[in-house]
Design an enzyme around this catalytic site. Structure first.
Site, PDB file in Angstrom:
ATOM      1  CB  ALA A  15     -16.819  27.035  -3.180  1.00  0.00           C
ATOM      2  NE  ARG A  17      -9.117  22.721  -9.096  1.00  0.00           N
ATOM      3  CZ  ARG A  17      -8.797  21.437  -8.931  1.00  0.00           C
ATOM      4  NH1 ARG A  17      -8.866  20.883  -7.718  1.00  0.00           N
ATOM      5  NH2 ARG A  17      -8.420  20.696  -9.948  1.00  0.00           N
ATOM      6  N   GLY A  53     -22.606  36.452  -5.131  1.00  0.00           N
ATOM      7  CA  GLY A  53     -22.496  36.208  -3.695  1.00  0.00           C
ATOM      8  C   GLY A  53     -21.303  36.950  -3.130  1.00  0.00           C
ATOM      9  CB  SER A 135     -13.950   9.885  -0.179  1.00  0.00           C
ATOM     10  OG  SER A 135     -13.471   8.968  -1.141  1.00  0.00           O
ATOM     11  CE1 TYR A 147      -9.205  12.574   0.215  1.00  0.00           C
ATOM     12  CE2 TYR A 147      -9.947  10.347  -0.295  1.00  0.00           C
ATOM     13  CZ  TYR A 147     -10.123  11.712  -0.382  1.00  0.00           C
ATOM     14  OH  TYR A 147     -11.206  12.231  -1.046  1.00  0.00           O
TER      15      TYR A 147
END
Length: 248
Positions: A15, A17, A53, A135, A147
């Site tokens: 988390a 980028r 956070g 994806s 992938y």
């Protein structure tokens, strides 16, 4: 629209980028306490401070790192966003069993480990949301073979788990982003290297005539995490501007 998320606790992986950062920001804007987990300590601390956070530097491809991430939630975990992703190999010429193992270790296995670790905390409250970032190439053929296979496996995992835990107040869904452009990301680098080639790709493959943004994916994820999405369970939501060609 009130999404009913204030006071919830979310763990978002990778988390610091791109899509993961946008998801963390979107949830924080709904007054969710966000815990981020990523590999690089400086990046984790920077984003945690921005979102007010907390975070944990963790290698999420192993059991120890996944446990550390869940423990950082301090006994409460309402929302888990499995965003970590890894690509191994580019085509069949450089893809073998090793690349499939690497892709599974960086995609499916962390999502499975973290989800199974999160479930007891969600069952305690009778409420939970698990989202797996897959994806467009988990829904149809294309992309790097390893992938592609692991992203399809993530969708299958989410669907199977959703059927198991739905009656416990927990929903599990997948999100399938299309081609998303953000600074430093893969499409950003390709466009920098070959502007004309990428312009031709956009014209040929993207019906909206543009790339998607990380924020647009984040908005969809945040909705799936909300009270308003209570009936959406076991789904794979494409967020691709019509890029995919799958009929399902």
């Amino acid at each position: 629209m009130n999404l009913g998320l204030a006071g919830r606790t979310a763990l978002v992986t990778a988390a610091t980028r791109g899509i993961g950062l946008a998801i963390a920001r979107s949830l924080a804007a709904e007054n969710v306490r966000v815990v981020i987990a990523a590999r690089t300590k400086d990046d984790v601390e920077r984003v945690a401070a921005e979102l007010h956070g907390s975070g944990v530097p963790a290698e999420l491809t192993g059991e120890e790192g996944c446990r550390a991430a869940v423990e950082a939630c301090q006994g409460r975990l309402d929302i888990l966003v499995n965003n970590l992703g890894l690509r191994a190999g580019t085509g069949w010429a450089d893809t073998g069993v090793t690349q499939f193992e690497q892709a599974m270790a960086g995609n499916l296995y962390p999502a499975a480990r973290l989800s199974l670790l999160a479930l007891p905390l969600m069952r305690e409250r009778g409420w939970g949301r698990i989202v797996v970032i897959s994806s467009v190439f988990g829904r149809e053929s294309g992309g790097a073979p390893a992938y592609n296979a692991t992203k399809a496996a993530e969708i299958s995992f989410a669907t199977a788990l959703a059927r198991e835990v739905g009656r416990q107040g927990i929903t599990v869904n997948a999100v399938a982003p299309g081609s998303i452009l953000f600074p430093g990301g893969s499409w950003w680098r390709r466009r920098e290297a070959d502007p004309a080639g990428i312009a031709a790709f956009v014209e040929r493959e993207l019906p909206l005539g543009r790339f998607g943004t990380a924020e647009e994916v984040a908005d969809a994820v945040t909705f799936l995490c909300s009270e308003r999405a209570a009936l959406i369970n076991g789904a794979c939501l494409p967020v691709d501007g019509g890029q995919s060609r799958s009929n399902i």
